[in-house]
Design an enzyme around this catalytic site. Structure first.
Site, PDB file in Angstrom:
ATOM      1  N   HIS A 215       2.067   4.839  12.807  1.00 56.45           N
ATOM      2  CA  HIS A 215       0.978   5.806  12.610  1.00 56.45           C
ATOM      3  C   HIS A 215       1.242   7.126  13.323  1.00 56.45           C
ATOM      4  O   HIS A 215       0.342   7.692  13.946  1.00 56.45           O
ATOM      5  CB  HIS A 215      -0.353   5.210  13.080  1.00 56.45           C
TER       6      HIS A 215
ATOM      7  N   GLU B 102      -5.385   2.108   1.746  1.00 55.50           N
ATOM      8  CA  GLU B 102      -5.326   0.949   2.636  1.00 55.50           C
ATOM      9  C   GLU B 102      -5.586   1.366   4.071  1.00 55.50           C
ATOM     10  O   GLU B 102      -6.255   0.658   4.831  1.00 55.50           O
ATOM     11  CB  GLU B 102      -3.949   0.273   2.523  1.00 55.50           C
ATOM     12  N   GLU B 103      -5.051   2.524   4.446  1.00 57.89           N
ATOM     13  CA  GLU B 103      -5.189   2.977   5.825  1.00 57.89           C
ATOM     14  C   GLU B 103      -6.622   3.328   6.198  1.00 57.89           C
ATOM     15  O   GLU B 103      -6.944   3.479   7.368  1.00 57.89           O
ATOM     16  CB  GLU B 103      -4.277   4.190   6.079  1.00 57.89           C
TER      17      GLU B 103
ATOM     18  N   HIS C 232       0.834  -1.211   0.000  1.00 59.23           N
ATOM     19  CA  HIS C 232       0.000   0.000   0.000  1.00 59.23           C
ATOM     20  C   HIS C 232       0.863   1.252   0.000  1.00 59.23           C
ATOM     21  O   HIS C 232       1.877   1.342   0.685  1.00 59.23           O
ATOM     22  CB  HIS C 232      -1.022  -0.018   1.134  1.00 59.23           C
TER      23      HIS C 232
ATOM     24  N   ASP D  96       5.584   2.472   7.380  1.00 67.04           N
ATOM     25  CA  ASP D  96       4.220   2.040   7.061  1.00 67.04           C
ATOM     26  C   ASP D  96       3.597   2.988   6.043  1.00 67.04           C
ATOM     27  O   ASP D  96       2.967   3.961   6.418  1.00 67.04           O
ATOM     28  CB  ASP D  96       3.384   2.006   8.341  1.00 67.04           C
TER      29      ASP D  96
ATOM     30  N   ASP E  84       3.956  -5.108   3.765  1.00 76.67           N
ATOM     31  CA  ASP E  84       3.451  -3.978   4.540  1.00 76.67           C
ATOM     32  C   ASP E  84       4.266  -3.868   5.819  1.00 76.67           C
ATOM     33  O   ASP E  84       4.081  -4.657   6.738  1.00 76.67           O
ATOM     34  CB  ASP E  84       1.969  -4.219   4.853  1.00 76.67           C
TER      35      ASP E  84
END
Length: 484
Positions: A433, A304-305, A259, A271, A333
């Protein structure tokens, strides 16, 4: 890396690559998996990460779906692939974009850090003041309506622990008992980042998350709290990048995906810049017309998130015949977590954890990765197909899947630290994140090893679906075709 959600699809052009024929003559010697792995170097992969970080820094610090940073990321990846001779398309799809204007939580004279769950209904700018009611801390906290038997939660804000069932289920159950809002308490140290309700239509009451420590403090204080989650959900669009070799059989396509979007909170270099960079550099080294038996299709997914939206849009756009032409799917990922683990998706469910095995053939893919890493002195552990990344839509359609992973917000065990190094009792990636998910915080040694594993697996299956040990993935797909 995020849980799955719902989208509206608009995928013009997505099916052209899926049904094309590969007729070009190879422009290179036959692909050797070990040589391909050796060609994907740390410096090559890091070069792509530097570009992605520069893009984020030039676009409000992130590369989230629906933003200029994401569009620039798409353009960079697509141009890199076109320069290497791939057929490239960037099909568009619609999705729900979620923005937060205000996140605040106050109890008495103290302010707490609260994070709105994606697609949370809004409290409005004025916030919501109500009494706080803790949910029972049983084996499935807040997952069943009966969890609230004997409690009056009408008009209250429920404080419930994370775990067992999705956030969406917790807020729905609480709302059914009359709650006006929900605060989910993290089950590990640190803030509750990246939580989602998965779909705007699922959200019933304003829902946010707090850290484990703040949850305990809120419960001890009791009384009324004021929760302000001023949120907006609106329709937007994003693009996937799909690139396929001009050579190799299109009836047994090896599909490889990562992603491309970050969360809004940061640049997303681990990420999932790392998965993108390793996949992209593998494509660069493979080239658009390699001498392979099976066509290789590279995918870089959007949104994707927000719930695997790009990969779901793509897979759902394919006909049954086109899905059957995908022999296997490899997903990458997070490959360079700061406190890195060495994990391969548990295709045979030998760990007996979580969701069970992948589709038939996934066990062979797992062995391909674990044996490659073992050759580098790394004893990899399994990781569950828990639905948190883009293999989800492929597994749902019975397509064998696998990949490697360096860990996210789970905790590294003492046994793992002894095998791999790093710090036990600490999450794999404390920058997950967040704004600190930067190149500076990537474990480059882990990234290099995992990137080599990416290239090796692509090389193996591009040459033969039997894999390095004769695992009959091709036979599995023929069986599936015969029964569908």
């Amino acid at each position: 890396m995020r849980l799955r959600g719902v989208f509206t699809v608009g995928v013009a052009g997505a099916m052209v690559l899926a049904g094309c024929s590969s007729t070009s003559e190879p422009d290179s010697p036959p692909v050797d998996a070990s040589a391909l792995a050796a060609s994907v170097t740390e410096s090559g992969v890091v070069g792509h990460l530097e570009q992605l970080q520069t893009i984020a820094e030039s676009n409000d610090g992130n590369r989230a779906a629906g933003t200029s940073g994401y569009d620039a990321s798409v353009d960079y990846v697509a141009q890199t692939l076109e320069d290497k001779g791939f057929d490239v398309q960037t099909p568009e799809f619609e999705f729900h974009k979620f923005d937060v204007r205000t996140e605040a939580l106050r109890s008495g004279d103290r302010d707490f850090d609260v994070r709105a769950m994606s697609y949370s209904p809004s409290t409005g700018p004025q916030g919501l003041t109500a009494r706080l009611v803790p949910a029972p801390k049983d084996d499935s906290p807040g997952c069943e309506v009966t969890d609230y038997d004997g409690l009056d939660v009408t008009g209250a804000i429920v404080l419930v622990n994370r775990g067992v069932c999705p956030f969406a289920a917790k807020q729905q159950v609480a709302s059914e008992r009359g709650a006006a809002g929900v605060i989910v308490v993290n089950n590990e140290d640190g803030p509750m980042s990246g939580g989602t309700l998965g779909d705007p239509d699922v959200g019933k009451v304003p829902t946010g998350g707090v850290s484990k420590a703040d949850g305990a403090a809120l419960e001890q204080a009791g009384g009324d709290v004021t929760l302000t989650l001023d949120t907006v959900t609106e329709s937007s669009t994003a693009r996937n990048v799909i690139a396929q070799t001009k050579t190799g059989s299109t009836e047994d396509v090896v599909m490889v995906g990562a992603h491309l979007d970050s969360v809004p909170e940061g640049p997303g270099i681990n990420d999932n810049g790392t998965g993108v960079a390793a996949t992209l550099e593998t494509a660069v080294q493979l080239g658009g017309s390699p001498d392979v038996d099976n066509a290789v299709r590279f995918a870089f997914w959007g949104a994707e998130e927000l719930g695997l939206l790009g990969s779901e849009a793509y897979v759902d756009s394919l006909s049954e015949e086109q899905r059957n032409d995908i022999a296997l799917y490899l997903n990458f990922d997070m490959l360079g977590s700061e406190n890195a683990g060495y994990l391969a998706y548990d295709g045979d469910n030998s760990d007996n954890v979580g969701e069970g095995p992948g589709p038939e053939g996934s066990a062979g893919i797992e062995r391909t990765f674990t044996e490659f890493l073992q050759g580098d002195g790394i004893a990899a552990d399994g990781t569950d197909f828990d639905g948190r990344s883009d293999y989800g839509p492929f597994i749902e359609h019975g397509i064998p899947s696998g990949g490697v992973f360096s860990g996210a917000d789970e905790t590294k065990t003492p046994e793992q630290a002894q095998k791999w190094g790093g710090t036990p009792g600490v999450v794999y990636d404390k920058n997950y994140h967040s704004a600190t998910d930067t190149l500076e915080n990537v474990d480059r040694a882990a990234l290099a090893k995992n990137a080599a594993a990416v290239a090796y697996a692509v090389g193996v299956y591009a040459e033969s679906l039997a894999g390095p040990n004769g695992v009959p993935i091709g036979a599995d797909r023929e069986k599936a075709r015969a029964t569908e």
